[in-house]
Design a protein around this motif. Structure first.
Motif, PDB file in Angstrom:
ATOM      1  N   GLU A 251       6.643   8.304  -4.481  1.00 33.66           N
ATOM      2  CA  GLU A 251       7.149   9.554  -4.805  1.00 33.66           C
ATOM      3  C   GLU A 251       7.482   9.826  -6.418  1.00 33.66           C
ATOM      4  N   SER A 252       7.646  10.842  -6.544  1.00 33.22           N
ATOM      5  CA  SER A 252       7.997  11.369  -7.835  1.00 33.22           C
ATOM      6  C   SER A 252       9.336  10.677  -8.279  1.00 33.22           C
ATOM      7  N   ASN A 253      10.362  10.094  -7.489  1.00 33.20           N
ATOM      8  CA  ASN A 253      11.441   9.472  -7.728  1.00 33.20           C
ATOM      9  C   ASN A 253      11.272   8.232  -7.820  1.00 33.20           C
ATOM     10  N   GLY A 254      10.129   7.370  -7.722  1.00 37.65           N
ATOM     11  CA  GLY A 254       9.933   6.102  -7.963  1.00 37.65           C
ATOM     12  C   GLY A 254       9.893   5.301  -6.394  1.00 37.65           C
ATOM     13  N   GLU A 255      10.476   6.150  -5.430  1.00 34.24           N
ATOM     14  CA  GLU A 255      10.328   5.471  -3.994  1.00 34.24           C
ATOM     15  C   GLU A 255       9.048   5.348  -3.406  1.00 34.24           C
ATOM     16  N   LEU A 256       8.834   4.378  -2.814  1.00 37.42           N
ATOM     17  CA  LEU A 256       7.525   4.229  -1.945  1.00 37.42           C
ATOM     18  C   LEU A 256       7.553   4.825  -0.440  1.00 37.42           C
ATOM     19  N   SER A 257       6.736   5.790  -0.151  1.00 37.28           N
ATOM     20  CA  SER A 257       6.818   6.115   1.337  1.00 37.28           C
ATOM     21  C   SER A 257       5.680   5.607   2.038  1.00 37.28           C
ATOM     22  N   ILE A 258       5.990   4.857   3.135  1.00 36.47           N
ATOM     23  CA  ILE A 258       4.908   4.213   3.831  1.00 36.47           C
ATOM     24  C   ILE A 258       4.693   4.872   5.283  1.00 36.47           C
ATOM     25  N   ILE A 259       3.379   4.975   5.352  1.00 37.84           N
ATOM     26  CA  ILE A 259       3.111   5.555   6.739  1.00 37.84           C
ATOM     27  C   ILE A 259       2.188   4.684   7.571  1.00 37.84           C
ATOM     28  N   ALA A 260       2.821   4.279   8.520  1.00 33.83           N
ATOM     29  CA  ALA A 260       1.843   3.271   9.455  1.00 33.83           C
ATOM     30  C   ALA A 260       0.856   3.615  10.016  1.00 33.83           C
TER      31      ALA A 260
ATOM     32  N   ASN B 214       2.323  -7.992  -6.256  1.00 36.32           N
ATOM     33  CA  ASN B 214       3.657  -8.507  -5.554  1.00 36.32           C
ATOM     34  C   ASN B 214       4.492  -7.294  -5.437  1.00 36.32           C
ATOM     35  N   ASP B 215       4.562  -6.462  -6.582  1.00 38.51           N
ATOM     36  CA  ASP B 215       5.411  -5.223  -6.136  1.00 38.51           C
ATOM     37  C   ASP B 215       5.075  -4.304  -5.054  1.00 38.51           C
ATOM     38  N   LEU B 216       3.939  -4.132  -4.868  1.00 37.37           N
ATOM     39  CA  LEU B 216       3.381  -3.394  -3.576  1.00 37.37           C
ATOM     40  C   LEU B 216       3.896  -4.073  -2.401  1.00 37.37           C
ATOM     41  N   PHE B 217       3.440  -5.388  -2.272  1.00 37.78           N
ATOM     42  CA  PHE B 217       4.099  -6.151  -1.062  1.00 37.78           C
ATOM     43  C   PHE B 217       5.411  -6.240  -0.802  1.00 37.78           C
ATOM     44  N   GLU B 218       6.109  -6.274  -1.981  1.00 44.70           N
ATOM     45  CA  GLU B 218       7.670  -6.222  -1.729  1.00 44.70           C
ATOM     46  C   GLU B 218       8.046  -4.981  -1.347  1.00 44.70           C
ATOM     47  N   GLN B 219       7.385  -3.939  -1.615  1.00 37.88           N
ATOM     48  CA  GLN B 219       7.816  -2.568  -1.099  1.00 37.88           C
ATOM     49  C   GLN B 219       7.428  -2.488   0.272  1.00 37.88           C
ATOM     50  N   LEU B 220       6.396  -3.009   0.572  1.00 44.21           N
ATOM     51  CA  LEU B 220       5.714  -2.824   1.898  1.00 44.21           C
ATOM     52  C   LEU B 220       6.749  -3.581   2.895  1.00 44.21           C
ATOM     53  N   ARG B 221       7.391  -4.726   2.665  1.00 44.23           N
ATOM     54  CA  ARG B 221       7.940  -5.718   3.225  1.00 44.23           C
ATOM     55  C   ARG B 221       9.410  -4.732   3.514  1.00 44.23           C
ATOM     56  N   ILE B 222       9.833  -4.270   2.747  1.00 46.49           N
ATOM     57  CA  ILE B 222      10.983  -3.275   2.643  1.00 46.49           C
ATOM     58  C   ILE B 222      10.835  -2.218   3.619  1.00 46.49           C
ATOM     59  N   GLY B 223       9.687  -1.820   3.684  1.00 48.71           N
ATOM     60  CA  GLY B 223       9.486  -0.669   4.754  1.00 48.71           C
ATOM     61  C   GLY B 223       9.021  -0.966   5.986  1.00 48.71           C
ATOM     62  N   ASN B 224       9.137  -2.323   6.138  1.00 46.53           N
ATOM     63  CA  ASN B 224       8.900  -2.976   7.577  1.00 46.53           C
ATOM     64  C   ASN B 224       7.328  -2.729   7.665  1.00 46.53           C
ATOM     65  N   CYS B 225       6.620  -3.072   6.829  1.00 46.13           N
ATOM     66  CA  CYS B 225       5.009  -2.857   7.075  1.00 46.13           C
ATOM     67  C   CYS B 225       4.684  -4.214   6.151  1.00 46.13           C
ATOM     68  N   PRO B 226       4.824  -5.461   6.469  1.00 48.29           N
ATOM     69  CA  PRO B 226       4.518  -6.533   5.529  1.00 48.29           C
ATOM     70  C   PRO B 226       3.098  -6.843   5.100  1.00 48.29           C
ATOM     71  N   SER B 227       2.068  -6.175   6.006  1.00 48.49           N
ATOM     72  CA  SER B 227       0.594  -6.152   6.034  1.00 48.49           C
ATOM     73  C   SER B 227       0.128  -4.888   5.594  1.00 48.49           C
ATOM     74  N   ILE B 228      -0.809  -4.894   4.495  1.00 51.65           N
ATOM     75  CA  ILE B 228      -1.408  -3.607   4.351  1.00 51.65           C
ATOM     76  C   ILE B 228      -2.343  -3.068   5.450  1.00 51.65           C
ATOM     77  N   SER B 229      -2.751  -4.116   6.265  1.00 48.31           N
ATOM     78  CA  SER B 229      -3.469  -3.476   7.394  1.00 48.31           C
ATOM     79  C   SER B 229      -2.837  -2.714   8.406  1.00 48.31           C
ATOM     80  N   ASP B 230      -1.464  -2.877   8.247  1.00 49.36           N
ATOM     81  CA  ASP B 230      -0.781  -1.883   8.985  1.00 49.36           C
ATOM     82  C   ASP B 230      -0.408  -0.639   8.572  1.00 49.36           C
ATOM     83  N   VAL B 231      -0.678  -0.265   7.354  1.00 45.81           N
ATOM     84  CA  VAL B 231      -0.526   0.591   6.626  1.00 45.81           C
ATOM     85  C   VAL B 231      -1.489   1.611   6.310  1.00 45.81           C
ATOM     86  N   GLU B 232      -1.330   2.853   6.833  1.00 43.52           N
ATOM     87  CA  GLU B 232      -2.371   4.123   6.848  1.00 43.52           C
ATOM     88  C   GLU B 232      -2.316   4.774   5.299  1.00 43.52           C
ATOM     89  N   TYR B 233      -1.125   4.987   4.925  1.00 44.14           N
ATOM     90  CA  TYR B 233      -0.846   5.799   3.647  1.00 44.14           C
ATOM     91  C   TYR B 233       0.553   5.097   3.126  1.00 44.14           C
TER      92      TYR B 233
END
Length: 220
Positions: free
Chosen positions: A136-145, A113-132
């Motif tokens: 990060e070391s500061n606790g933020e999730l960097s999303i590469i579509a 649920n945490d992962l999906f929440e961060q993906l939604r915040i990053g405008n990538c609601p589906s894991i299938s849209d995410v490459e990486y």
């Protein structure tokens, strides 16, 4: 009352000056270590305000001592990757080429649920849209579509320091790295500000600014 106001004003200026010296590069990351320093500075500043008998000079000295330690450790972190990872932690790959790294999620105590929440915040609601996805070391999730890139970019040299782990990940040995630098007209890693492979495995090099190179040569 007037004394309290004066002491508060003085400590306000001291704390403001300390935070200004830390600059945006320190405050934007907000690692665990940096948060501890900020909380300690706030606590040290409050003691002379709450207790008029406490020494104002001692409080200021303690704040500047913390500031000195923070700047010193930040400088060492720039020059030593292992020390930086020890202080700030290292980025963790949560999604690698579209596949979830369950082991890393458990280590970081991240739920689905945490992962999906961060993906939604990053405008990538589906894991299938995410490459990486990289924690990060500061606790933020960097999303590469998902795009036409083949790999996650890897930094090989930063501020003259060779990243041995990333060399191994990219299947590049040290001698090969030196040869690639020579083709760019650079003789040694110390003259490189940053060198990296991009998502298409293309090698990029940005040399140290000439003024800094001349200064280093004069010192040597």
């Amino acid at each position: 009352m007037i004394i309290v106001c004066i002491r508060t004003f003085i400590l306000y200026v001291v704390v403001l000056f300390a935070l200004r010296i830390m600059e945006k590069s320190e405050l934007s990351k907000m690692s665990t270590f940096q948060m501890v320093v900020l909380f300690m500075i706030a606590e040290l500043a409050s003691i002379p305000i709450d207790d008029p008998s406490a020494s104002l000079i001692s409080g200021a000295v303690a704040i500047f001592t913390l500031l000195f330690l923070q700047v010193l450790l930040s400088y060492i972190s720039i020059k030593n990757e292992k020390f930086k990872n020890f202080i700030n932690g290292r980025p963790s790959i949560i999604i690698d080429k579209g596949m979830i790294n369950v082991k890393e999620m458990k280590r970081l105590r991240i739920t689905v649920n945490d992962l999906f929440e961060q993906l939604r915040i990053g405008n990538c609601p589906s894991i299938s849209d995410v490459e990486y996805a990289v924690m990060e070391s500061n606790g933020e999730l960097s999303i590469i579509a998902k795009t036409d890139q083949e790999k996650l970019p890897l930094v090989l040299i930063s501020d003259g320091i060779v990243y041995e782990d990333n060399l191994e990940k990219s299947n590049t040995d040290y001698n090969t790295l030196l040869c690639m630098l020579e083709t760019k007209g650079i003789q040694r890693p110390e003259d490189v500000f940053v060198a990296f492979y991009d998502g298409k495995s293309i090698f990029h090099v940005y040399p140290v600014p000439r003024a800094k190179q001349m200064f280093s040569s004069e010192i040597n």
